[in-house]
Write an enzyme that holds these catalytic residues in place. Structure first.
Site, PDB file in Angstrom:
ATOM      1  N   LYS A   1      -5.643  -1.079   3.636  1.00 11.34           N
ATOM      2  CA  LYS A   1      -4.581  -1.637   4.476  1.00 11.34           C
ATOM      3  C   LYS A   1      -3.657  -2.588   3.720  1.00 11.34           C
ATOM      4  O   LYS A   1      -2.480  -2.716   4.040  1.00 11.34           O
ATOM      5  CB  LYS A   1      -5.195  -2.366   5.674  1.00 11.34           C
ATOM      6  CG  LYS A   1      -5.882  -1.435   6.662  1.00 11.34           C
ATOM      7  CD  LYS A   1      -4.870  -0.576   7.382  1.00 11.34           C
ATOM      8  CE  LYS A   1      -5.529   0.298   8.446  1.00 11.34           C
ATOM      9  NZ  LYS A   1      -4.569   1.257   9.009  1.00 11.34           N
TER      10      LYS A   1
ATOM     11  N   GLU B   1      -0.545  -5.389  14.824  1.00 10.33           N
ATOM     12  CA  GLU B   1      -1.665  -5.013  15.673  1.00 10.33           C
ATOM     13  C   GLU B   1      -2.856  -4.807  14.760  1.00 10.33           C
ATOM     14  O   GLU B   1      -2.693  -4.550  13.572  1.00 10.33           O
ATOM     15  CB  GLU B   1      -1.345  -3.704  16.401  1.00 10.33           C
ATOM     16  CG  GLU B   1      -1.616  -2.418  15.590  1.00 10.33           C
ATOM     17  CD  GLU B   1      -0.693  -2.231  14.392  1.00 10.33           C
ATOM     18  OE1 GLU B   1       0.340  -2.930  14.311  1.00 10.33           O
ATOM     19  OE2 GLU B   1      -1.013  -1.384  13.522  1.00 10.33           O
TER      20      GLU B   1
ATOM     21  N   SER C   1     -12.102   4.327   2.221  1.00 10.14           N
ATOM     22  CA  SER C   1     -10.924   3.524   2.567  1.00 10.14           C
ATOM     23  C   SER C   1     -11.228   2.045   2.789  1.00 10.14           C
ATOM     24  O   SER C   1     -10.353   1.208   2.703  1.00 10.14           O
ATOM     25  CB  SER C   1     -10.264   4.105   3.809  1.00 10.14           C
ATOM     26  OG  SER C   1     -11.209   4.211   4.853  1.00 10.14           O
TER      27      SER C   1
END
Lengths: 373, 257
Positions: free
Chosen positions: A67, A89, A355
């Site tokens: 991210k 968010e 991830s």
């Protein structure tokens, strides 16, 4: 719309702005810790007894997930636009942490919207965001998960659009977000492609990534689209498709328009958005980034799903065989590798996008196993 | 000419402004909504906006979202709201406009939606998450005079976009009083009159202002520079919390506009 037009303009300019690119690459290297390793998971491979499995270690990126690649990029864009405040968010909390980190790094105010259901199951990340100086606002309307957090962030953005940039966390929402987020994440695949060529002298046969909104998957796939490489996106099968409690948009959804995007949705006959379920908060979402249906329709990427149970078992298997605790999201991709590898020859190669790391999920997994911490 | 155009023409001739209340269809039931709409007509409403419940009403604040949740809970959807209009039409002469998000329309099928809505007696549609740039399919089926397409202008809209929005709008143009969502607190010190006169230099179409209007004083202030005032959350809230006070409130709004 004017905000989107402005964002598109600044973003497109940044792509060829040498100063901007220099700063981005510098921070990717010195702050995020890129390139992240491509790791041959020897014991995991031997346990499965088939194709060689490599893990793209996005869990080792700063803040513990892919991210940050996007959040940092958008924080720099926001600064360039002269915005004073970032909002985002978050579902699993990883994107919230990444955005709070980006805000701290470039010196912007930060507010994160998070569903109350997710705040409970990801309490650790809530505290991390607060440590990083962000305000975490609980969203307790609707289904109280990721989609409602996006609604609330969009409402904030509509209200404070002049001062605020909305750091959307995945390849979703109105243009230019899906393209911009993909571009910031595609560093994953560019690195992985070089790394696998260096390690094996050939491209992998398969790429596997989990798909919530779909940013880590697009990030890995994008650099390989023109290669002869099979790609698999893994959605959250929850308690199984027939149970109705899942987040498998391709297996159980249909075409719709939601939060500024035309894509596959879990919806009822009247076009209302259905509740979703997944053990992983980051995949617990009723829609998928619009480039994924496009790739599916082209026949370029195959989409499947892993159930909660399969993901949990892959979560434990990787922990025990490799000493790597994966995020529950990434465990869905690993679950597909568990199914696929034994059917392939030993000289075949699979790259799985790991991830994120699983520290945030330890509490949740303990609870599922009935263990009190 | 449809009912909306006739209404604004008549009001302009009398130098009056349109009072446009909004109610969420099906909150708490379709029968109750029918009663309320007929009451609104008797109390002098010029146009009524009927909200179509949707799970994720992005442009709305918590008051309308909760009303939508109650309506969804009672099983109401776009098809039933169209049915409600059909059912009310013999008793109701004023224009009725649906406010819906795009996905229910998309799922219904745009062509079928326009056909059924017109057939039932719906006069216009407001879709807050459908900008004119993306409205090609809708506009293909809504010929002017058939079903009005009311698009939203925001305080941040550029002149270029205002032209596009005004060009695609029929019936009236919805001017959003502030950057924000429905039911938010209004700040009356805004540059609203200035923005509205800028809008009027671009278009001669009627302009109604909405978002955040709650008191008769605010409604009066808005009506001075607009052709109509839209009041939603304040009515929805009253209907839910103290329905007995609705009649008096509506009369006060009517007097103010």
């Amino acid at each position: 719309m004017p905000a989107l037009t402005e964002l598109e303009g600044v973003y497109l300019k940044s792509k060829t702005d040498r100063e901007f690119q220099k700063e981005l690459v510098h921070l990717q290297r010195t702050y995020i810790g890129r390139p992240t390793p491509l790791y041959y998971a020897k014991r995991f491979t031997e346990h499965l007894g088939g194709a060689k499995i490599y893990l793209k270690r996005e869990d080792l990126a700063h803040t513990g997930a892919h991210k940050i690649n996007n959040a940092l990029g958008q924080a720099l864009i926001a600064k360039k636009m002269g915005k004073k405040r970032l909002i985002a968010e978050t579902g699993a909390g990883q994107h919230g942490v990444a955005t709070a980190t980006g805000a701290a790094l470039v010196g912007l105010e930060c507010e994160i919207y998070m569903g109350s259901v997710d705040m409970k199951r990801q309490a650790l990340n809530v505290f991390r965001m607060r440590l990083l100086g962000a305000r975490v606002t609980e969203v307790s309307i609707g289904s109280r998960t990721l989609k409602d957090a996006i609604n609330e962030a969009l409402r904030d953005w509509t209200t404070n659009v002049r001062s605020t940039h909305y750091v959307l966390g995945t390849v979703f929402g109105p243009h230019p977000f899906p393209v911009m987020v993909r571009d910031f994440q595609s560093v994953i695949g560019r690195e992985a492609r070089k790394q696998i060529l260096a390690a094996e002298g050939k491209l992998p046969g398969h790429l596997i990534a989990c798909v919530g909104g779909g940013s880590n998957a697009i990030g890995l796939f994008f650099a390989f689209l023109d290669d002869e490489v099979r790609m698999v996106g893994v959605e959250a099968g929850g308690r199984g498709i027939e149970s109705g409690e899942h987040a498998a948009r391709f297996a159980g959804g249909s075409l719709g328009v939601f939060q500024g995007t035309k894509t596959y949705l879990l919806q009822d006959e009247a076009g209302n958005i259905l509740g979703t379920h997944s053990v992983s908060a980051g995949l617990d979402y009723a829609a998928v980034g619009p480039e994924h249906p496009y790739l599916k329709d082209l026949g370029r990427v195959e989409y499947t799903y892993a159930t909660d149970e399969e993901a949990l078992s892959a979560f434990e298997l990787l922990s025990r065989t490799e000493g790597i605790i994966p995020a529950l999201e990434s465990a869905h991709a690993l679950a597909e590798a568990v199914k696929r590898a034994p059917k392939l020859a030993r000289n075949e190669i699979i790259v799985v996008n790991l991830s994120g790391r699983g520290d945030k999920d330890v509490h949740e997994v303990a609870q599922i196993k009935g263990i009190e911490l | 000419m449809n009912r909306i155009d006739r209404t604004f023409r008549k009001l302009r001739a009398q130098n009056k402004k349109a009072f446009i209340p909004y109610v969420m269809a099906g909150d708490p039931s379709l029968e109750k909504t029918k009663e309320t709409v007929l009451l609104l007509e008797r109390s002098g409403a010029d146009i009524v906006e009927l909200g179509v419940p949707f799970t994720d009403p992005l442009a709305d604040g918590p008051t309308i979202q909760r009303a939508a949740e109650r309506a969804l809970h009672s099983g109401v959807n776009l098809r039933k709201v169209i049915g409600l209009v059909r059912d009310m039409r013999p008793d109701c002469q004023m224009p009725l406009v649906l406010m819906t998000y795009y996905n229910p329309v998309f799922r219904y099928g745009v062509e079928g939606f326009v056909r059924d809505a017109v057939d039932a007696g719906v006069d216009g549609v407001i879709i807050p998450d459908l900008p004119p740039e993306e409205a090609g399919e809708l506009l293909r089926f809504t010929k002017p005079g058939r079903l009005a397409t009311i698009f939203l202008v925001a305080p941040t809209s550029t002149e270029e976009r205002i032209k596009k929005i005004a060009g695609a709008s029929t019936g009236f143009i919805y001017y959003v009083s502030m950057t924000g969502i429905t039911g938010a607190k209004l700040s009356l010190d805004s540059s609203l009159p200035e923005s509205l006169s800028a809008l009027r230099r671009i278009t001669k179409k009627p302009v109604a202002v909405g978002f955040g209007v709650s008191t008769p004083e605010e409604a009066k202030a808005m009506s001075e520079s607009a052709d109509g005032v839209i009041i939603g959350s304040a009515i929805v809230k009253r209907l839910h919390e103290s329905p007995e006070s609705l009649g008096e409130y509506i009369s006060a709004l009517r007097r103010a506009i």
